[in-house]
Enzyme design. Structure first.
Site, PDB file in Angstrom:
ATOM      1  N   GLY A 147       4.967  20.436  -8.242  1.00 11.13           N
ATOM      2  CA  GLY A 147       3.539  20.671  -7.995  1.00 11.13           C
ATOM      3  C   GLY A 147       2.762  19.449  -7.539  1.00 11.13           C
TER       4      GLY A 147
ATOM      5  N   GLU B 262      15.261  19.604 -10.605  1.00 11.51           N
ATOM      6  CA  GLU B 262      13.818  19.531 -10.370  1.00 11.51           C
ATOM      7  C   GLU B 262      13.253  18.279 -11.037  1.00 11.51           C
ATOM      8  OE1 GLU B 262      11.898  23.558  -9.448  1.00 11.51           O
ATOM      9  OE2 GLU B 262      11.979  23.361 -11.606  1.00 11.51           O
TER      10      GLU B 262
ATOM     11  N   ASN C 262       9.834  30.885  -7.907  1.00 11.17           N
ATOM     12  CA  ASN C 262       9.317  30.858  -9.269  1.00 11.17           C
ATOM     13  C   ASN C 262       7.799  31.002  -9.210  1.00 11.17           C
ATOM     14  OD1 ASN C 262       8.671  30.356 -11.911  1.00 11.17           O
ATOM     15  ND2 ASN C 262       9.244  28.184 -11.876  1.00 11.17           N
ATOM     16  N   TRP C 263       7.336  32.199  -9.508  1.00 13.88           N
ATOM     17  CA  TRP C 263       5.890  32.466  -9.411  1.00 13.88           C
ATOM     18  C   TRP C 263       5.106  31.939 -10.607  1.00 13.88           C
ATOM     19  CZ3 TRP C 263       5.605  38.252  -7.387  1.00 13.88           C
ATOM     20  CH2 TRP C 263       5.921  38.252  -6.021  1.00 13.88           C
ATOM     21  N   LYS C 264       5.802  31.527 -11.648  1.00 14.57           N
ATOM     22  CA  LYS C 264       5.148  31.045 -12.880  1.00 14.57           C
ATOM     23  C   LYS C 264       4.123  32.098 -13.353  1.00 14.57           C
ATOM     24  CE  LYS C 264       6.141  26.460 -11.232  1.00 14.57           C
ATOM     25  NZ  LYS C 264       5.849  25.037 -11.219  1.00 14.57           N
TER      26      LYS C 264
ATOM     27  N   HIS D 114      13.209  25.338 -17.656  1.00 15.25           N
ATOM     28  CA  HIS D 114      12.227  24.757 -16.741  1.00 15.25           C
ATOM     29  C   HIS D 114      11.443  23.670 -17.481  1.00 15.25           C
ATOM     30  CE1 HIS D 114       8.822  24.245 -14.087  1.00 15.25           C
ATOM     31  NE2 HIS D 114       9.535  24.831 -13.142  1.00 15.25           N
TER      32      HIS D 114
ATOM     33  N   GLU E 214       8.426  22.889 -17.477  1.00 12.95           N
ATOM     34  CA  GLU E 214       7.151  23.325 -18.072  1.00 12.95           C
ATOM     35  C   GLU E 214       7.384  23.929 -19.452  1.00 12.95           C
ATOM     36  OE1 GLU E 214       5.750  25.639 -14.754  1.00 12.95           O
ATOM     37  OE2 GLU E 214       5.337  23.797 -13.649  1.00 12.95           O
TER      38      GLU E 214
ATOM     39  N   GLY F 145       8.242  26.833  -6.043  1.00 17.02           N
ATOM     40  CA  GLY F 145       7.120  27.267  -6.868  1.00 17.02           C
ATOM     41  C   GLY F 145       5.931  27.637  -6.007  1.00 17.02           C
ATOM     42  N   GLY F 146       4.990  26.706  -5.871  1.00 14.62           N
ATOM     43  CA  GLY F 146       3.724  26.959  -5.188  1.00 14.62           C
ATOM     44  C   GLY F 146       3.841  27.632  -3.832  1.00 14.62           C
TER      45      GLY F 146
ATOM     46  N   SER G  81       8.001  20.716  -5.173  1.00 13.93           N
ATOM     47  CA  SER G  81       7.185  20.548  -3.947  1.00 13.93           C
ATOM     48  C   SER G  81       7.932  20.914  -2.667  1.00 13.93           C
ATOM     49  CB  SER G  81       6.626  19.119  -3.860  1.00 13.93           C
ATOM     50  OG  SER G  81       5.699  18.910  -4.900  1.00 13.93           O
TER      51      SER G  81
HETATM   52  P1  PGA Z   1       6.609  23.583  -6.999  1.00 18.88           P
HETATM   53  O1  PGA Z   1       7.294  24.146  -8.333  1.00 18.88           O
HETATM   54  O2  PGA Z   1       7.446  24.082  -5.830  1.00 18.88           O
HETATM   55  O3  PGA Z   1       5.228  24.158  -7.000  1.00 18.88           O
HETATM   56  O4  PGA Z   1       6.643  22.107  -7.080  1.00 18.88           O
HETATM   57  C1  PGA Z   1       8.686  24.216  -8.465  1.00 18.88           C
HETATM   58  C2  PGA Z   1       9.039  24.661  -9.850  1.00 18.88           C
HETATM   59  O5  PGA Z   1       8.371  24.246 -10.804  1.00 18.88           O
HETATM   60  O6  PGA Z   1       9.981  25.438 -10.051  1.00 18.88           O
END
Ligand code: PGA
Length: 230
Positions: free
Chosen positions: A164, A158, A9-11, A90, A92, A216-217, A195
């Site tokens: 994050g 998640e 997930n590159w956001k 998600h 967010e 993500g990150g 994470s």
């Molecule tokens: P993260 O994000 O790996 O940076 O914690 C995961 C996500 O939000 O899908």
């Protein structure tokens, strides 16, 4: 045994030229895991065209059919440009766009109608975790989204506090939660997200009831992504 799934997930990160450079450095040739890259909407058709061996997903879709919805992207549009997956619900988006479980459920229906595999996100806040109500909360989310107990869906667990933050639940905690969920929903494919890093990915992959990871990150670095995939 089916391959474990890694959803990147590159956001709203990285520009197109960086995305191309990153994917050129990913060891696509000999993957022993399934990889799905979820870039921003506008990059999807370009990357689908340039990286034919990879699968792509979107980070969201509309809960509506084609129509007067300014700024929205319909699942049918995603299908037409070669998207195979879509992340739905998600945290967010739940937090910044006010998406509730009912909206997530409507998006799920639209994705399925368009033959796109939804990756449905659930997860508790730190407050819920500290109250000891995590399982109750997750089951309520699944029910309100409308997840059927006898259908195969991809669910990404998640915890909001893990996203994050560099902090994760323990492998035993994730395993216990997944066993409880699988007990009630035996057909679900369960991913863990929050994470995930090259340092902890193997431990999570070691959970027998885990079908994959949502990253993500760490997926913004080809080196880290290659390590997670290896
Ligand atoms: P993260 O994000 O790996 O940076 O914690 C995961 C996500 O939000 O899908």
């Amino acid at each position: 045994m089916t391959q474990k799934l890694v959803v990147a997930n590159w956001k709203m990160n990285i520009l197109l030229h960086e995305a191309v450079a990153l994917l050129e450095s990913v060891n696509i040739g000999n993957l022993n895991k399934s990889l799905v890259i979820c870039p921003s909407f506008i990059y999807i058709p370009i990357l689908v065209d340039a990286f034919k061996k990879l699968d792509f997903g979107a980070q969201d879709c509309s809960a509506n059919d084609l129509g007067a919805y300014t700024g929205e992207v319909a699942a049918a549009m995603l299908y037409e440009i070669g998207c195979k997956y879509v992340i739905i619900g998600h945290s967010e988006r739940r937090i910044s766009c006010g998406e509730d479980n009912q909206t997530v459920g409507r998006k799920l229906v639209k994705a399925l109608e368009s033959k796109i595999t939804p990756v449905i996100c659930i997860g508790e806040s730190l407050e819920v975790r500290n109250q000891g109500s995590t399982l109750e909360y997750l089951f309520k989310q699944l029910e309100e989204i409308g997840i059927s107990r006898n259908k195969k869906f991809v669910i990404a667990y998640e915890p909001i506090w893990a996203i994050g933050s560099g902090v994760t639940p323990s492998v035993d905690e994730v395993k216990a939660i997944f066993n409880k969920i699988k007990g009630a929903y035996p057909y679900l494919q369960l991913l863990y997200g929050g994470s995930v890093s090259p340092e902890n990915a193997d431990e999570f992959f070691g959970i027998d009831v885990l079908d994959g990871l949502l990253v993500g990150g760490a997926s913004l670095s080809a080196q880290k992504l290659n390590q997670i995939l290896s």
